[in-house]
Design a protein around this motif. Sequence first.
Motif, PDB file in Angstrom:
ATOM      1  N   GLU A 145       0.828  -1.392   0.104  1.00 57.93           N
ATOM      2  CA  GLU A 145      -0.012  -0.004  -0.149  1.00 57.93           C
ATOM      3  C   GLU A 145       0.751   1.363   0.093  1.00 57.93           C
ATOM      4  N   PHE A 146       1.991   1.275   0.612  1.00 57.45           N
ATOM      5  CA  PHE A 146       2.953   2.279   0.688  1.00 57.45           C
ATOM      6  C   PHE A 146       3.501   2.401  -0.662  1.00 57.45           C
ATOM      7  N   SER A 147       4.106   1.343  -1.170  1.00 56.35           N
ATOM      8  CA  SER A 147       4.574   1.630  -2.514  1.00 56.35           C
ATOM      9  C   SER A 147       3.629   2.227  -3.630  1.00 56.35           C
ATOM     10  N   LYS A 148       2.181   1.550  -3.557  1.00 55.41           N
ATOM     11  CA  LYS A 148       1.307   1.973  -4.366  1.00 55.41           C
ATOM     12  C   LYS A 148       1.023   3.599  -4.252  1.00 55.41           C
ATOM     13  N   SER A 149       1.024   3.959  -3.125  1.00 55.30           N
ATOM     14  CA  SER A 149       0.814   5.541  -2.584  1.00 55.30           C
ATOM     15  C   SER A 149       2.070   6.095  -2.953  1.00 55.30           C
ATOM     16  N   ARG A 150       3.040   5.849  -2.619  1.00 52.80           N
ATOM     17  CA  ARG A 150       4.235   6.596  -3.274  1.00 52.80           C
ATOM     18  C   ARG A 150       4.126   6.714  -4.574  1.00 52.80           C
ATOM     19  N   GLN A 151       3.993   5.679  -5.386  1.00 52.08           N
ATOM     20  CA  GLN A 151       3.885   5.691  -6.913  1.00 52.08           C
ATOM     21  C   GLN A 151       3.005   6.840  -7.393  1.00 52.08           C
ATOM     22  N   TYR A 152       1.713   6.736  -6.584  1.00 49.69           N
ATOM     23  CA  TYR A 152       0.786   7.871  -6.967  1.00 49.69           C
ATOM     24  C   TYR A 152       1.342   9.262  -6.971  1.00 49.69           C
ATOM     25  N   VAL A 153       2.119   9.428  -5.793  1.00 53.23           N
ATOM     26  CA  VAL A 153       2.411  10.938  -5.517  1.00 53.23           C
ATOM     27  C   VAL A 153       3.503  11.143  -6.649  1.00 53.23           C
ATOM     28  N   GLU A 154       4.298  10.282  -6.766  1.00 55.30           N
ATOM     29  CA  GLU A 154       5.431  10.690  -7.927  1.00 55.30           C
ATOM     30  C   GLU A 154       4.611  10.841  -9.302  1.00 55.30           C
ATOM     31  N   SER A 155       3.633  10.020  -9.995  1.00 50.50           N
ATOM     32  CA  SER A 155       2.894  10.315 -11.236  1.00 50.50           C
ATOM     33  C   SER A 155       2.204  11.692 -10.958  1.00 50.50           C
ATOM     34  N   SER A 156       1.506  11.888 -10.042  1.00 49.54           N
ATOM     35  CA  SER A 156       0.743  13.097  -9.736  1.00 49.54           C
ATOM     36  C   SER A 156       1.671  14.514  -9.757  1.00 49.54           C
ATOM     37  N   SER A 157       2.934  14.035  -9.184  1.00 49.18           N
ATOM     38  CA  SER A 157       3.567  15.325  -9.150  1.00 49.18           C
ATOM     39  C   SER A 157       4.346  15.498 -10.445  1.00 49.18           C
ATOM     40  N   LYS A 158       4.526  14.592 -11.373  1.00 49.63           N
ATOM     41  CA  LYS A 158       5.018  14.470 -12.678  1.00 49.63           C
ATOM     42  C   LYS A 158       3.934  15.314 -13.425  1.00 49.63           C
ATOM     43  N   HIS A 159       2.694  14.809 -13.289  1.00 52.71           N
ATOM     44  CA  HIS A 159       1.547  15.444 -14.036  1.00 52.71           C
ATOM     45  C   HIS A 159       1.416  16.980 -13.845  1.00 52.71           C
ATOM     46  N   LEU A 160       1.418  17.312 -12.298  1.00 55.99           N
ATOM     47  CA  LEU A 160       1.165  18.691 -12.130  1.00 55.99           C
ATOM     48  C   LEU A 160       2.418  19.449 -12.698  1.00 55.99           C
ATOM     49  N   ARG A 161       3.573  19.229 -12.229  1.00 54.21           N
ATOM     50  CA  ARG A 161       4.556  19.750 -12.902  1.00 54.21           C
ATOM     51  C   ARG A 161       4.772  19.989 -14.643  1.00 54.21           C
ATOM     52  N   SER A 162       4.131  19.092 -15.228  1.00 53.08           N
ATOM     53  CA  SER A 162       4.036  18.982 -16.816  1.00 53.08           C
ATOM     54  C   SER A 162       2.864  20.071 -16.913  1.00 53.08           C
ATOM     55  N   LEU A 163       1.763  20.146 -16.274  1.00 53.35           N
ATOM     56  CA  LEU A 163       0.806  20.970 -16.326  1.00 53.35           C
ATOM     57  C   LEU A 163       1.266  22.496 -16.228  1.00 53.35           C
ATOM     58  N   CYS A 164       1.775  22.679 -14.996  1.00 52.79           N
ATOM     59  CA  CYS A 164       2.407  24.177 -14.966  1.00 52.79           C
ATOM     60  C   CYS A 164       3.469  24.530 -16.043  1.00 52.79           C
ATOM     61  N   LEU A 165       4.083  23.652 -16.425  1.00 55.33           N
ATOM     62  CA  LEU A 165       4.906  23.952 -17.451  1.00 55.33           C
ATOM     63  C   LEU A 165       4.218  24.323 -18.971  1.00 55.33           C
ATOM     64  N   LYS A 166       3.366  23.680 -19.267  1.00 53.21           N
ATOM     65  CA  LYS A 166       2.330  23.767 -20.319  1.00 53.21           C
ATOM     66  C   LYS A 166       1.705  25.324 -19.913  1.00 53.21           C
ATOM     67  N   LEU A 167       1.285  25.537 -19.067  1.00 44.56           N
ATOM     68  CA  LEU A 167       0.652  26.837 -18.895  1.00 44.56           C
ATOM     69  C   LEU A 167       1.655  27.927 -18.923  1.00 44.56           C
ATOM     70  N   MET A 168       2.808  27.726 -18.601  1.00 47.09           N
ATOM     71  CA  MET A 168       3.900  28.861 -18.669  1.00 47.09           C
ATOM     72  C   MET A 168       3.890  29.012 -20.067  1.00 47.09           C
ATOM     73  N   ARG A 169       4.108  27.647 -20.854  1.00 48.30           N
ATOM     74  CA  ARG A 169       4.482  28.029 -22.437  1.00 48.30           C
ATOM     75  C   ARG A 169       3.501  28.669 -23.001  1.00 48.30           C
ATOM     76  N   GLU A 170       2.044  28.336 -22.794  1.00 41.37           N
ATOM     77  CA  GLU A 170       1.045  29.059 -23.360  1.00 41.37           C
ATOM     78  C   GLU A 170       0.693  30.310 -23.177  1.00 41.37           C
ATOM     79  N   HIS A 171       1.136  30.885 -22.116  1.00 36.95           N
ATOM     80  CA  HIS A 171       0.843  32.221 -21.284  1.00 36.95           C
ATOM     81  C   HIS A 171       2.229  32.994 -21.486  1.00 36.95           C
ATOM     82  N   MET A 172       3.247  32.615 -21.990  1.00 40.02           N
ATOM     83  CA  MET A 172       4.465  33.502 -22.073  1.00 40.02           C
ATOM     84  C   MET A 172       4.310  34.961 -22.289  1.00 40.02           C
ATOM     85  N   VAL A 173       5.136  35.758 -21.562  1.00 46.60           N
ATOM     86  CA  VAL A 173       4.993  37.034 -21.719  1.00 46.60           C
ATOM     87  C   VAL A 173       5.862  37.687 -22.757  1.00 46.60           C
TER      88      VAL A 173
END
Length: 173
Positions: A145-173
Motif C-alpha cells: 500500500e505504501f509503494s502504491k501510494s508513493r507511486q501515485y504521489v510521484e505520478s501526480s507530481s509529474k503530471h502537475l509539473r508538466s501542467l504548470c510547464l504547459k501553462l507557462m509556455r501557453e501564457h509566455m509574456v
Amino acid sequence: MNLKQVPFWTSETIVTSVSIGVSVTLAIAILLANQWYSNRRERKKLTCEKIEAFYEATISYENACDQLLTDIQLMKYKRESGYYENDPFVYAQFENALTKMTMLHELYFPSADFDPKAYGIEKMSIIWAANSGEIARKTVNAEEEFSKSRQYVESSSKHLRSLCLKLMREHMV
C-alpha cells in the motif's frame, strides 16, 4: 455703407480646423493604443502571477503528500490502539493546496488538464489503511500500500509539473 461680407470658411479656418481634428484624432488613437497595450500587459502579468500561485500550490501539495506518507512510514502519529492519525497541520496544508489548485484552475485555467478528484487523499491508499486500522489488524500489506501510494504521489507530481510547464509556455509574456 457697403460692408464686404467675409465668408466664414476661409482657408485659415479650414486649415486650423483640420489641424485640430487630426491632432485630436491622433491623440485619441494613441490613448486607445496605450490603454490596449497596458490592459494586455496587466492581463499577462496577472496570468503569470496565477500560474506562479498554481505552481506554488502544487509544490505545497507534493510536500504535504510526501510528509503524510513519511509520517505513516515512521508511524509518527500512531495511537496505542494501533490506529493512526494524520498530522493536522500537514493534512490542512494538503487540503489548502488542493483547494487553491482547484480554485485557480476553475477561475483562470478551466481548459487545463486538471481534475481535483484525481488528487484527493483517498488516492493514497496507505492513509486509509493506516487511519482505518487495517495496518494495525494486518489485513493489508502495508509495504504494498505504501509503494502504491508513493507511486501515485510521484505520478501526480509529474503530471502537475508538466501542467504548470504547459501553462507557462501557453501564457509566455
